[in-house]
Design a protein around this motif. Structure first.
Motif, PDB file in Angstrom:
ATOM      1  N   LEU A   1       0.856  -1.194   0.000  1.00  0.00           N
ATOM      2  CA  LEU A   1       0.000   0.000   0.000  1.00  0.00           C
ATOM      3  C   LEU A   1       0.885   1.236   0.000  1.00  0.00           C
ATOM      4  CD1 LEU A   1      -2.736   1.582   0.500  1.00  0.00           C
ATOM      5  CD2 LEU A   1      -2.246   1.281   2.944  1.00  0.00           C
ATOM      6  N   VAL A   2       0.566   2.181  -0.863  1.00  0.00           N
ATOM      7  CA  VAL A   2       1.206   3.500  -0.857  1.00  0.00           C
ATOM      8  C   VAL A   2       0.137   4.522  -0.489  1.00  0.00           C
ATOM      9  CG1 VAL A   2       2.368   5.271  -2.215  1.00  0.00           C
ATOM     10  CG2 VAL A   2       2.934   2.858  -2.581  1.00  0.00           C
ATOM     11  N   LEU A   3       0.401   5.288   0.564  1.00  0.00           N
ATOM     12  CA  LEU A   3      -0.519   6.330   1.013  1.00  0.00           C
ATOM     13  C   LEU A   3       0.165   7.679   0.861  1.00  0.00           C
ATOM     14  CD1 LEU A   3      -3.134   7.270   2.501  1.00  0.00           C
ATOM     15  CD2 LEU A   3      -1.828   7.026   4.631  1.00  0.00           C
ATOM     16  N   CYS A   4      -0.487   8.623   0.189  1.00  0.00           N
ATOM     17  CA  CYS A   4       0.094   9.941  -0.069  1.00  0.00           C
ATOM     18  C   CYS A   4      -0.710  11.031   0.621  1.00  0.00           C
ATOM     19  CB  CYS A   4       0.149  10.223  -1.572  1.00  0.00           C
ATOM     20  SG  CYS A   4       1.077   9.003  -2.520  1.00  0.00           S
ATOM     21  N   THR A   5      -0.001  11.971   1.257  1.00  0.00           N
ATOM     22  CA  THR A   5      -0.674  13.132   1.853  1.00  0.00           C
ATOM     23  C   THR A   5      -0.284  14.423   1.132  1.00  0.00           C
ATOM     24  OG1 THR A   5       1.050  13.516   3.529  1.00  0.00           O
ATOM     25  CG2 THR A   5      -0.738  11.985   4.101  1.00  0.00           C
ATOM     26  N   HIS A   6       0.299  14.288  -0.046  1.00  0.00           N
ATOM     27  CA  HIS A   6       0.646  15.444  -0.882  1.00  0.00           C
ATOM     28  C   HIS A   6       0.477  15.019  -2.338  1.00  0.00           C
ATOM     29  CE1 HIS A   6       3.014  18.590  -2.869  1.00  0.00           C
ATOM     30  NE2 HIS A   6       2.789  19.323  -1.794  1.00  0.00           N
ATOM     31  N   PRO A   7       0.054  15.927  -3.212  1.00  0.00           N
ATOM     32  CA  PRO A   7      -0.206  15.535  -4.606  1.00  0.00           C
ATOM     33  C   PRO A   7       1.042  15.183  -5.408  1.00  0.00           C
ATOM     34  CG  PRO A   7      -0.623  17.884  -4.273  1.00  0.00           C
ATOM     35  CD  PRO A   7      -0.449  17.294  -2.922  1.00  0.00           C
ATOM     36  N   PHE A   8       2.238  15.665  -5.043  1.00  0.00           N
ATOM     37  CA  PHE A   8       3.438  15.335  -5.818  1.00  0.00           C
ATOM     38  C   PHE A   8       3.743  13.837  -5.790  1.00  0.00           C
ATOM     39  CE2 PHE A   8       5.542  19.827  -5.696  1.00  0.00           C
ATOM     40  CZ  PHE A   8       4.592  20.271  -6.599  1.00  0.00           C
ATOM     41  N   PRO A   9       3.905  13.226  -4.608  1.00  0.00           N
ATOM     42  CA  PRO A   9       4.129  11.777  -4.626  1.00  0.00           C
ATOM     43  C   PRO A   9       2.935  10.999  -5.164  1.00  0.00           C
ATOM     44  CG  PRO A   9       3.835  12.575  -2.373  1.00  0.00           C
ATOM     45  CD  PRO A   9       4.003  13.775  -3.244  1.00  0.00           C
ATOM     46  N   GLU A  10       1.730  11.519  -4.959  1.00  0.00           N
ATOM     47  CA  GLU A  10       0.544  10.848  -5.502  1.00  0.00           C
ATOM     48  C   GLU A  10       0.628  10.750  -7.019  1.00  0.00           C
ATOM     49  OE1 GLU A  10      -4.248  11.580  -6.137  1.00  0.00           O
ATOM     50  OE2 GLU A  10      -2.951  13.187  -5.400  1.00  0.00           O
ATOM     51  N   GLY A  11       0.978  11.859  -7.655  1.00  0.00           N
ATOM     52  CA  GLY A  11       1.074  11.864  -9.111  1.00  0.00           C
ATOM     53  C   GLY A  11       2.124  10.894  -9.624  1.00  0.00           C
ATOM     54  N   ALA A  12       3.277  10.881  -8.951  1.00  0.00           N
ATOM     55  CA  ALA A  12       4.342   9.968  -9.361  1.00  0.00           C
ATOM     56  C   ALA A  12       3.941   8.510  -9.143  1.00  0.00           C
ATOM     57  CB  ALA A  12       5.621  10.292  -8.583  1.00  0.00           C
ATOM     58  N   ALA A  13       3.270   8.232  -8.010  1.00  0.00           N
ATOM     59  CA  ALA A  13       2.833   6.853  -7.722  1.00  0.00           C
ATOM     60  C   ALA A  13       1.762   6.401  -8.695  1.00  0.00           C
ATOM     61  CB  ALA A  13       2.313   6.770  -6.288  1.00  0.00           C
ATOM     62  N   SER A  14       0.875   7.316  -9.070  1.00  0.00           N
ATOM     63  CA  SER A  14      -0.167   6.993 -10.039  1.00  0.00           C
ATOM     64  C   SER A  14       0.436   6.684 -11.405  1.00  0.00           C
ATOM     65  CB  SER A  14      -1.151   8.156 -10.151  1.00  0.00           C
ATOM     66  OG  SER A  14      -2.022   7.994 -11.259  1.00  0.00           O
ATOM     67  N   LEU A  15       1.372   7.524 -11.846  1.00  0.00           N
ATOM     68  CA  LEU A  15       1.993   7.325 -13.158  1.00  0.00           C
ATOM     69  C   LEU A  15       2.797   6.028 -13.193  1.00  0.00           C
ATOM     70  CD1 LEU A  15       2.543   8.453 -15.979  1.00  0.00           C
ATOM     71  CD2 LEU A  15       4.495   9.705 -15.003  1.00  0.00           C
ATOM     72  N   LEU A  16       3.570   5.773 -12.129  1.00  0.00           N
ATOM     73  CA  LEU A  16       4.360   4.537 -12.076  1.00  0.00           C
ATOM     74  C   LEU A  16       3.454   3.315 -12.111  1.00  0.00           C
ATOM     75  CD1 LEU A  16       7.146   3.178 -11.712  1.00  0.00           C
ATOM     76  CD2 LEU A  16       6.749   3.295  -9.238  1.00  0.00           C
ATOM     77  N   ARG A  17       2.358   3.389 -11.389  1.00  0.00           N
ATOM     78  CA  ARG A  17       1.433   2.249 -11.343  1.00  0.00           C
ATOM     79  C   ARG A  17       0.846   1.966 -12.722  1.00  0.00           C
ATOM     80  NH1 ARG A  17      -4.110   1.724  -7.739  1.00  0.00           N
ATOM     81  NH2 ARG A  17      -4.101  -0.547  -7.587  1.00  0.00           N
ATOM     82  N   ARG A  18       0.544   3.033 -13.455  1.00  0.00           N
ATOM     83  CA  ARG A  18      -0.037   2.856 -14.784  1.00  0.00           C
ATOM     84  C   ARG A  18       0.990   2.406 -15.817  1.00  0.00           C
ATOM     85  NH1 ARG A  18      -1.868   8.306 -16.120  1.00  0.00           N
ATOM     86  NH2 ARG A  18      -0.945   9.022 -14.165  1.00  0.00           N
ATOM     87  N   ARG A  19       2.217   2.954 -15.735  1.00  0.00           N
ATOM     88  CA  ARG A  19       3.239   2.649 -16.736  1.00  0.00           C
ATOM     89  C   ARG A  19       3.891   1.285 -16.506  1.00  0.00           C
ATOM     90  NH1 ARG A  19       3.596   5.709 -21.246  1.00  0.00           N
ATOM     91  NH2 ARG A  19       5.828   5.186 -21.333  1.00  0.00           N
ATOM     92  N   GLN A  20       4.067   0.920 -15.224  1.00  0.00           N
ATOM     93  CA  GLN A  20       4.802  -0.297 -14.908  1.00  0.00           C
ATOM     94  C   GLN A  20       3.893  -1.428 -14.416  1.00  0.00           C
ATOM     95  OE1 GLN A  20       8.131  -0.434 -15.298  1.00  0.00           O
ATOM     96  NE2 GLN A  20       8.437   1.722 -15.824  1.00  0.00           N
ATOM     97  N   GLN A  21       2.589  -1.196 -14.420  1.00  0.00           N
ATOM     98  CA  GLN A  21       1.635  -2.190 -13.910  1.00  0.00           C
ATOM     99  C   GLN A  21       1.995  -2.650 -12.487  1.00  0.00           C
ATOM    100  OE1 GLN A  21       2.696  -2.917 -17.480  1.00  0.00           O
ATOM    101  NE2 GLN A  21       1.065  -1.417 -17.758  1.00  0.00           N
ATOM    102  N   GLU A  22       2.345  -1.690 -11.643  1.00  0.00           N
ATOM    103  CA  GLU A  22       2.674  -2.014 -10.248  1.00  0.00           C
ATOM    104  C   GLU A  22       1.413  -2.488  -9.533  1.00  0.00           C
ATOM    105  OE1 GLU A  22       5.523  -2.179  -8.916  1.00  0.00           O
ATOM    106  OE2 GLU A  22       6.832  -1.104 -10.312  1.00  0.00           O
ATOM    107  N   SER A  23       1.589  -3.388  -8.577  1.00  0.00           N
ATOM    108  CA  SER A  23       0.439  -4.025  -7.933  1.00  0.00           C
ATOM    109  C   SER A  23       0.035  -3.393  -6.599  1.00  0.00           C
ATOM    110  CB  SER A  23       0.750  -5.510  -7.698  1.00  0.00           C
ATOM    111  OG  SER A  23       1.866  -5.652  -6.841  1.00  0.00           O
ATOM    112  N   TYR A  24       0.776  -2.390  -6.138  1.00  0.00           N
ATOM    113  CA  TYR A  24       0.425  -1.811  -4.841  1.00  0.00           C
ATOM    114  C   TYR A  24      -0.916  -1.074  -4.887  1.00  0.00           C
ATOM    115  CZ  TYR A  24       2.712   2.262  -7.070  1.00  0.00           C
ATOM    116  OH  TYR A  24       3.096   3.248  -7.940  1.00  0.00           O
TER     117      TYR A  24
END
Length: 373
Positions: free
Chosen positions: A106-129
């Motif tokens: 699980l990745v939990l974000c309290t700021h939009p910068f890491p959220e955006g990076a985590a969202s993009l990585l999840r979509r591009r790399q098919q991450e399972s978190y």
């Protein structure tokens, strides 16, 4: 064993406080989980991120509406997506490195910068978190809105309805409020706290804060309060601004009020409990904490953008007075302290409070993890 990565950002103290509050509750609910909290903008994590943060904070002193410019650039449906994607792409390599290191469920974000990076990585790399976001504002803005987020936690029902209108799935949206530390509900009674600070009985206590960065015209506010003849106790939190703390201490030595000064401190809740009135910039976490403690607020100098919306929210609900530019601070404080409005404002603040936000979010995150298992 579950692995949880909490990502926050040291741009002000609110995002960090929200992360800490949720981490505390997650450790209570999941004692065997491996929980790591990372400041996504820290130098040890990324020099590029750190430089971006330091440049922004330095520029803020010269261009107070800098955040507003970015806020507006990221507000349009097309322009917003362009700006968001640019930041996400810049920050994705660091996110990838963190995911490889911690292997979170699980990745939990309290700021939009890491959220955006985590969202993009999840979509591009098919991450399972699993990916969850805590929105630390009282208004909805494009800067927080990304695909591939399993759960959004927000402050108001109006924000939820706005996200539904943007096409977000109803089952991804929760309205627990903004998370604050559980210690707020465990504070000693006001009289005990005031005695501990040696505040004379019956003497009004005013708390001056400008967030963790010591912003918000604390020096000018202190000068204005000198115009009030009746003796006050003025509690001043200068944050990490050492030069400000030194100047305020000099002013305190010459004041006819009782002025007590702190730098960056973990005793803010203690000081808020002692105060009759909080004078501050309208950061969302500060407002949320004041709601829980029933502390009336005099709000001023919001950073254009979300802080303006925070001020609107608190004043519309009767928990605060918004001091606009060129309005007389001393006159406003005198009026509040001499009248009977503080009691009504305190009740209004309590009616806005969401003290159980952090436990509620932690419970839902636990369910997310268990469903993934």
């Amino acid at each position: 064993m579950h692995k949880i990565l909490i990502l926050t950002a040291s741009i002000g103290s609110g995002h960090i406080k929200a992360a800490e509050a949720i981490e505390t509750e997650l450790r209570r609910l999941l004692p065997d989980a491996e929980i790591t909290t990372v400041d996504f903008m820290a130098r040890r994590i990324s020099r590029i991120h750190w430089f971006m943060k330091e440049f922004y904070l330095a520029m803020l002193a010269f261009v107070p509406n800098l955040y507003d410019v970015f806020y507006k650039l990221s507000g349009g449906s097309s322009g917003g997506t362009l700006v968001q994607n640019a930041f996400a792409w810049i920050m994705m390599p660091v996110m990838k490195r963190l995911v490889r290191r911690y292997e979170p469920d699980l990745v939990l974000c309290t700021h939009p910068f890491p959220e955006g990076a985590a969202s993009l990585l999840r979509r591009r790399q098919q991450e399972s978190y699993r990916l969850a976001t805590v929105m630390t504002d009282y208004s909805l803005h494009q800067i927080w809105l990304y695909p591939a987020v399993d759960r959004y936690y927000m402050a108001t029902e109006e924000m939820r309805m706005g996200m539904i209108s943007h096409g977000f799935a109803v089952n991804t949206l929760e309205v627990p409020g903004i998370p604050v530390a559980s210690v707020l509900q465990e504070m000693k009674d006001k009289a005990t706290v005031r005695r501990a600070l040696a505040i004379p009985e019956g003497q009004p206590a005013v708390l001056l804060m400008g967030g963790g960065l010591g912003l918000g015209g604390i020096e000018s506010n202190l000068r204005d309060l000198e115009e009030i003849e009746a003796r006050l106790t003025i509690l001043v939190v200068a944050g990490r601004n050492q030069r400000l703390m030194e100047r305020v201490q000099d002013m305190a030595d010459a004041s006819h009020h009782q002025v007590l000064v702190w730098g960056y401190t973990d005793q803010v809740h203690f000081l808020m409990r002692a105060a009759d009135l909080l004078i501050t910039k309208p950061g969302a976490l500060t407002i949320s904490e004041a709601f829980v403690l029933g502390l009336p607020m005099l709000l001023h100098d919001p950073i254009p953008g979300p802080e303006t919306e925070n001020a609107i929210y608190a004043t519309q609900h009767g928990a605060a007075v918004w001091l606009h530019p060129r309005e007389d601070l001393a006159r406003s404080v005198r009026k509040l302290l001499d009248g009977d409005s503080l009691a009504a404002m305190s009740r209004a603040a309590v009616s806005c409070a969401r003290p159980d936000a952090a436990p509620s979010i932690a419970e839902d995150l636990k369910d997310l993890l268990l469903r993934r298992s």
